[in-house]
Design an enzyme around this catalytic site. Structure first.
Site, short mmCIF file in Angstrom:
data_model
loop_
_atom_site.label_atom_id
_atom_site.label_comp_id
_atom_site.label_asym_id
_atom_site.label_seq_id
_atom_site.Cartn_x
_atom_site.Cartn_y
_atom_site.Cartn_z
N MET A 64 -37.31 -18.77 8.35
CA MET A 64 -37.41 -17.90 7.17
C MET A 64 -36.27 -16.88 7.23
O MET A 64 -36.26 -16.01 8.10
CB MET A 64 -38.77 -17.17 7.13
CG MET A 64 -39.93 -18.06 6.76
SD MET A 64 -41.50 -17.15 6.73
CE MET A 64 -41.87 -17.00 8.47
N ALA A 65 -35.34 -17.03 6.28
CA ALA A 65 -34.22 -16.08 6.22
C ALA A 65 -34.79 -14.68 6.03
O ALA A 65 -35.71 -14.47 5.24
CB ALA A 65 -33.31 -16.46 5.06
N GLY A 75 -45.15 -20.73 8.20
CA GLY A 75 -44.18 -19.73 7.74
C GLY A 75 -44.84 -18.40 7.46
O GLY A 75 -45.10 -17.60 8.36
N CYS A 85 -34.66 -25.66 1.16
CA CYS A 85 -34.55 -24.36 0.49
C CYS A 85 -34.26 -24.57 -1.00
O CYS A 85 -33.35 -25.32 -1.35
CB CYS A 85 -33.41 -23.59 1.15
SG CYS A 85 -33.10 -22.03 0.36
C1 LIG Z 1 -38.85 -15.31 3.13
C2 LIG Z 1 -38.64 -16.79 3.29
C3 LIG Z 1 -37.43 -17.27 3.74
C4 LIG Z 1 -37.26 -18.65 3.92
N1 LIG Z 1 -36.08 -19.11 4.42
C5 LIG Z 1 -35.93 -20.43 4.72
C6 LIG Z 1 -34.78 -20.91 5.38
O1 LIG Z 1 -33.85 -20.15 5.70
N2 LIG Z 1 -34.71 -22.24 5.66
C7 LIG Z 1 -35.72 -23.11 5.32
O2 LIG Z 1 -35.63 -24.31 5.60
N3 LIG Z 1 -36.84 -22.68 4.70
C8 LIG Z 1 -36.96 -21.36 4.41
N4 LIG Z 1 -38.13 -20.92 3.84
C9 LIG Z 1 -39.23 -21.86 3.60
C10 LIG Z 1 -40.19 -21.88 4.80
O3 LIG Z 1 -39.56 -22.40 5.95
C11 LIG Z 1 -41.44 -22.74 4.51
O4 LIG Z 1 -41.03 -24.05 4.23
C12 LIG Z 1 -42.23 -22.22 3.31
O5 LIG Z 1 -42.41 -20.81 3.39
C13 LIG Z 1 -43.62 -22.89 3.20
O6 LIG Z 1 -44.36 -22.67 4.36
P1 LIG Z 1 -45.55 -21.55 4.42
O7 LIG Z 1 -46.47 -21.83 3.28
O8 LIG Z 1 -46.18 -21.75 5.76
O9 LIG Z 1 -44.87 -20.21 4.27
C14 LIG Z 1 -38.31 -19.55 3.62
C15 LIG Z 1 -39.53 -19.04 3.16
C16 LIG Z 1 -39.71 -17.68 3.00
C17 LIG Z 1 -41.05 -17.17 2.53
#
Ligand SMILES: Cc1cc2nc3c(=O)[nH]c(=O)nc-3n(C[C@H](O)[C@H](O)[C@H](O)COP(=O)(O)O)c2cc1C
Length: 328
Positions: free
Chosen positions: A17-18, A224, A100
């Protein structure tokens, strides 16, 4: 479970997560049971390589092995070069971001925008795998839009290209973060490939993790947003998946101690001024389920020094603990 030469200690991963999964947060989540923790995405474009932000994102000091670096970009050669440079800088697994939804990274289609172009996906994967002396993993969404859920085809391309594991976010690119994640496409992917598959999207409790594993047959889960302010979720899910009792939710005193250690790590990593600023969002996440969080958050927003921030946090959690003890 095995990813190349790396034997993972568990099957719950921290999602990249960026702006969140910086080195302090990754170290914390690994201590709390995450089997892998990918860093914030690094753009493959060399012009962005030497910025302060990019240098920090490539810092792996005291990071538990195996260290995962995620790269993003739409050009096979520059992705291959980025993989090489990151391996030289200490990456032990290269993760490719095709999940992303941001349309452009470095003015080119990248992230999940690539899912529309399967031949380009194949060229990128082949180039990165050939350039990397370490395993390459891939993170995707279920497809481009609801009509084009091509994750299973992309997964086959990945396996044929030598990708070592896959993580799938149960939404299409068009869904961005809307609606609930669906996990059935992940089940389809799992049936089509032999490499490890990690299910991702809206998994926020140990029971939900178990349900998703049962429904998809995935080898593990990737967490995440549910880890924001709750890094102990990794040990909870790991216990549930292993059929062991889920450890009790940490009491206020333990949350306070975890949080203070996290804040000190942020100050050391970013320096005091930036550390205090970056700490604010984490403090907000840690407190969101606690009493009077709103008032506390307002006062934390105004603190400018590390000592004042730590003191406020200590006071807040001491009060919470007294309240819990009084209620018991
Ligand atoms: C703040 C934020 C930043 C994210 N940055 C990236 C990233 O840099 N690379 C990536 O592959 N996914 C990124 N994601 C997606 C997450 O890795 C993940 O796939 C998504 O949040 C769904 O999972 P969750 O429901 O457990 O949060 C980001 C998500 C969030 C909320």
């Amino acid at each position: 479970m095995q990813i190349g030469p790396h034997r993972l200690a568990g099957r719950v991963l921290l999602a990249p997560m960026a702006g969140v999964t910086d080195l302090p947060f990754r170290r914390l989540c690994r201590r709390m049971g995450a089997a892998l923790a990918a860093g914030e995405m690094l753009a493959a474009d060399e012009r962005l390589w030497d910025t302060e932000l990019s240098r920090r994102r490539r810092d792996h000091t005291d990071e538990p092995e195996p260290r995962v670096v995620q790269i993003a970009g739409g050009d096979p050669e520059s992705m291959a070069e980025s993989a090489r440079r990151n391996v030289d800088a200490g990456a032990q697994i290269i993760d490719i971001n095709m999940g992303c939804p941001a349309k452009k990274v470095c003015n080119r289609d990248a992230g999940s925008a690539l899912l529309r172009d399967e031949p380009l996906v194949a060229r990128i994967l082949a180039a990165v795998v050939a350039a990397s002396s370490v395993p390459v993993t891939l993170k995707i969404r279920t497809g481009w839009d609801r009509e084009t859920r091509n994750a299973a085809r992309v997964a086959r391309i990945a396996e044929d290209s030598g990708v070592a594991a896959l993580a799938i976010h149960g939404r299409t690119r068009a869904c961005r973060f809307e609606g609930r994640a669906e996990h059935m496409t992940i089940a389809e992917v799992k049936q089509r490939v032999r490499i490890p598959v990690f299910a991702n999207g809206d998994i926020d409790t140990p029971d939900k993790a178990r349900e998703v594993i049962e429904a998809t047959g995935a080898d593990g889960v990737m967490i995440g947003r549910a880890a924001q302010g709750r890094p102990w979720i990794f040990r909870e899910i790991e216990a549930r998946l292993a059929g062991n009792p889920v450890p009790p939710t940490p009491r206020a005193a333990e949350v306070g101690a975890i949080m203070r250690a996290h804040l000190r790590d942020l100050y050391a990593f970013y320096g005091e001024a930036a550390g205090v600023r970056i700490a604010r969002k984490h403090i907000g996440w840690y407190c969101r389920d606690h009493a009077d969080a709103q008032l506390f958050r307002q006062s934390v927003m105004q603190t400018l020094s590390a000592s004042a921030q730590l003191e406020l946090v200590s006071e807040y959690f001491a009060t919470l603990d007294e309240a819990t003890a009084a209620a018991a």
